[in-house]
Design an enzyme around this catalytic site. Structure first.
Site, PDB file in Angstrom:
ATOM      1  N   HIS A 121       0.820  -1.216   0.000  1.00  0.00           N
ATOM      2  CA  HIS A 121       0.000   0.000   0.000  1.00  0.00           C
ATOM      3  C   HIS A 121       0.860   1.274   0.000  1.00  0.00           C
ATOM      4  O   HIS A 121       0.525   2.247   0.672  1.00  0.00           O
ATOM      5  CB  HIS A 121      -0.933   0.008   1.214  1.00  0.00           C
ATOM      6  CG  HIS A 121      -2.026  -1.011   1.134  1.00  0.00           C
ATOM      7  ND1 HIS A 121      -3.191  -0.797   0.443  1.00  0.00           N
ATOM      8  CD2 HIS A 121      -2.115  -2.265   1.656  1.00  0.00           C
ATOM      9  CE1 HIS A 121      -3.975  -1.879   0.556  1.00  0.00           C
ATOM     10  NE2 HIS A 121      -3.338  -2.786   1.267  1.00  0.00           N
ATOM     11  N   ASP A 164      -0.734  -5.198   5.927  1.00  0.00           N
ATOM     12  CA  ASP A 164      -1.758  -6.057   5.334  1.00  0.00           C
ATOM     13  C   ASP A 164      -1.588  -6.158   3.820  1.00  0.00           C
ATOM     14  O   ASP A 164      -0.945  -5.321   3.194  1.00  0.00           O
ATOM     15  CB  ASP A 164      -3.149  -5.511   5.651  1.00  0.00           C
ATOM     16  CG  ASP A 164      -3.364  -4.125   5.068  1.00  0.00           C
ATOM     17  OD1 ASP A 164      -2.482  -3.265   5.256  1.00  0.00           O
ATOM     18  OD2 ASP A 164      -4.402  -3.888   4.417  1.00  0.00           O
ATOM     19  N   GLU A 165      -2.200  -7.185   3.256  1.00  0.00           N
ATOM     20  CA  GLU A 165      -2.346  -7.360   1.806  1.00  0.00           C
ATOM     21  C   GLU A 165      -1.035  -7.134   1.050  1.00  0.00           C
ATOM     22  O   GLU A 165      -0.967  -6.374   0.086  1.00  0.00           O
ATOM     23  CB  GLU A 165      -3.429  -6.415   1.279  1.00  0.00           C
ATOM     24  CG  GLU A 165      -4.808  -6.688   1.893  1.00  0.00           C
ATOM     25  CD  GLU A 165      -5.878  -5.746   1.398  1.00  0.00           C
ATOM     26  OE1 GLU A 165      -7.019  -6.191   1.196  1.00  0.00           O
ATOM     27  OE2 GLU A 165      -5.587  -4.538   1.210  1.00  0.00           O
ATOM     28  N   VAL A 166       0.007  -7.799   1.484  1.00  0.00           N
ATOM     29  CA  VAL A 166       1.330  -7.634   0.859  1.00  0.00           C
ATOM     30  C   VAL A 166       1.549  -8.719  -0.182  1.00  0.00           C
ATOM     31  O   VAL A 166       1.676  -9.903   0.140  1.00  0.00           O
ATOM     32  CB  VAL A 166       2.443  -7.668   1.926  1.00  0.00           C
ATOM     33  CG1 VAL A 166       3.813  -7.523   1.258  1.00  0.00           C
ATOM     34  CG2 VAL A 166       2.231  -6.561   2.954  1.00  0.00           C
TER      35      VAL A 166
END
Length: 548
Positions: free
Chosen positions: A285, A338-340
């Site tokens: 992100h 998160d969401e890597v």
């Protein structure tokens, strides 16, 4: 801060004797916490209260009288002025009719006495927000009747002021502000120390005044943490003096926050008893960072996660956090995690070579990056908060100070506290506000302590947070997306579990939530109808605010 489901603290001593007399002399209360024949139109529901059958008038020239070591605080005086303007928005002090109204008999309440025991205004997690509130007729010994708030801190006094303001209603027939069902005696404190709202200013930019308006609305529901998701892959709007090119990642040069803007938001929030927790989400992100510093990207064609192979990446994170530490005094700092998707690391030659040289897989590198960022935050006297993916991936390696932020679903907080970590509850199935098909009752009944029966483990759940992600929300619709569903979570986080978890919530909670939604509207907050099929949608047709 007591355990989430512990009994309330003892009554503050200044009102204890008077409270005991009231309990002995008054007829049985018409309502009480968790039950009773009638509803208390207060939101969130106080821990304990008794009422009577009197109606008292409040003087539009209501005077403030202070006491205690902290009574003279500017925070108290400013809050009194704010709430006075809210309470008397229909009956200003300067109305020519006030000269004649109640002239013969006088008003029942002419003063608000606020006693604050401590002069310490430090705002950190677990600050004492308890208060007692007494609203009763004059005892006949003084010329002027008064209401009394007692609190150990200015932040407890703020919560008491909000409750007092909700007791005051304008009567359109007499044009008086009245308190019904008096005398009131309220003893109150929050169930959880952390009661948050996430605001995403990366997907859409919010002007400073909009953020202030949101902070005001949070204070009405006794929420106390603004989780400021300032930056993300779409835009980087914050000024960072040490790395001045970072905010080249803003959408435009007009959609930015200066250091002074950020200071102003933090100070505005503090005056309402609200912490501001910033988030810098790494290593994913973060594409917007490279607009000003492209060397942070693994390559120009593969732009996130941030380049794990370069020490300069961590130097920049350290400088960024040093600048932010000067702005944000709250002890918690959110590091995301998160969401890597690590494909860029394995497909970019120099990063792939670095992984081989260090005998790391891409999963190892993810852990390395998260732990390195934690070390930097802790070195600046912050407690790291990370999204649950970090806990799910490598719980044994996380710093023991880590606070795990649940979002993906149920069962994470029970697992986290079982391993000794603190946890924040934000189950996306219920508390993600951009999920417009989640009705108010599902928000209301979502329980942060679900699956945790051990009292010592319950203490590790510090609270919860509703999340206002910004992909489909901007200034034009943010308030009606937040409210009134955020209020449903706010009562879950403030009020006693046993008081709000029994009975038919369509009878015990829904009428009060309708009332609170209309209170928000009356204060200029664009809270949407409560029971529409989709949140933030327009009314279905003509009807009273209190019926939609």
């Amino acid at each position: 801060m007591p355990p989430p489901d512990s009994p309330p603290r003892p009554v503050l001593p200044g009102l204890a004797v008077l409270a005991l007399l009231l309990l002995l002399l008054l007829p049985p209360p018409s309502l009480s916490a968790g039950g009773g024949e009638e509803l208390a139109y207060l939101w969130p529901l106080p821990a304990e209260f008794t009422t009577g059958a009197d109606t008292l008038s409040v003087d539009p020239a209501l005077a403030l009288v202070v006491g205690g070591n902290g009574g003279g605080s500017r925070i108290v005086k400013d809050a009194f002025d704010r709430y006075k303007s809210i309470i008397f928005q229909h009956s200003g002090v300067f109305s020519i009719f006030n000269t004649f109204r109640k002239k013969a008999s006088g008003y029942d309440i002419g003063r608000l006495r606020i006693v604050v025991r401590s002069a310490n205004e430090e705002l950190q997690l677990g600050v004492d927000e308890s208060y007692t509130l007494l609203v009763t007729k004059s005892d006949g010994k003084s010329i002027m009747g008064e209401a009394t708030i007692e609190a150990n801190t200015v932040y407890g006094a703020l919560r008491g002021l909000e409750t007092f303001s909700q007791l005051c209603t304008f009567d359109y027939s007499t044009k008086l502000v009245l308190v019904h069902k008096a005398p009131w005696y309220i003893r109150d404190e929050p169930r959880f120390a952390y009661r948050g709202l996430l605001l995403d200013t990366s997907r859409h930019y919010y002007p400073i005044d909009v953020i202030k308006h949101i902070l005001d609305s949070m204070s009405y529901a006794k929420l106390n943490v603004l989780h400021w998701h300032i930056i993300d892959e779409e835009s980087f709007p914050l000024e960072v003096p040490t790395y001045p090119k970072l905010w080249q990642g803003a959408y435009t040069r007009w959609e930015r926050y200066t250091v002074e803007d950020a200071y102003e938001i933090v100070n505005f929030a503090k005056s309402r008893g609200i912490h501001v927790m910033p988030e810098v989400d790494v290593p994913g992100h973060a594409e917007s960072w490279g607009k000003g510093y492209p060397e942070l990207w693994p390559s120009t064609s593969c732009r996130e996660p941030l380049d794990v192979s370069k020490s300069t990446t961590f130097d920049l994170i350290s400088g960024l956090l040093s600048d932010m530490r000067k702005i944000f005094p709250f002890e918690l700092f959110h590091l995301g995690g998160d969401e890597v998707n690590t494909d860029c690391w394995t497909s970019t030659p120099h990063v792939k070579q670095w992984l081989q040289n260090h005998n790391m897989t891409s999963k190892d590198a993810y852990k390395y990056f998260v732990l390195k960022a934690q070390e930097i935050a802790i070195s600046k006297n912050w407690t790291p908060v990370n999204w649950e993916e970090t806990f799910n991936a490598f719980p044994e390696s996380l710093n023991p100070k880590t606070i795990v932020h649940n979002w993906l679903g149920a069962g994470v907080c029970p697992k986290a506290v079982a391993k000794g970590f603190k946890c924040i509850f934000s189950n996306q199935g219920f508390w993600y506000l951009h999920h417009l098909d989640v009705p108010w009752d599902q928000v209301y009944t979502a329980e942060p302590l679900e699956g945790i029966s051990d009292a010592s483990k319950q203490k590790l759940v510090i609270g919860g947070e509703v999340c206002m992600w910004g992909e489909i929300t901007d200034t034009s619709n943010v308030q009606q997306t937040i409210w009134p569903r955020a209020a449903a979570a706010a009562e879950r986080l403030w009020s006693r579990r046993d008081a709000i978890s029994s009975g038919n919530i369509n009878k015990t909670a829904l009428p009060r939530l309708h009332y609170f939604r209309c209170l928000l509207n009356g204060r200029g907050v664009a809270a949407a109808p409560v029971t529409n099929q989709y949140a933030r949608s327009q009314p279905n047709g003509p009807a009273s605010c209190y019926a939609q």
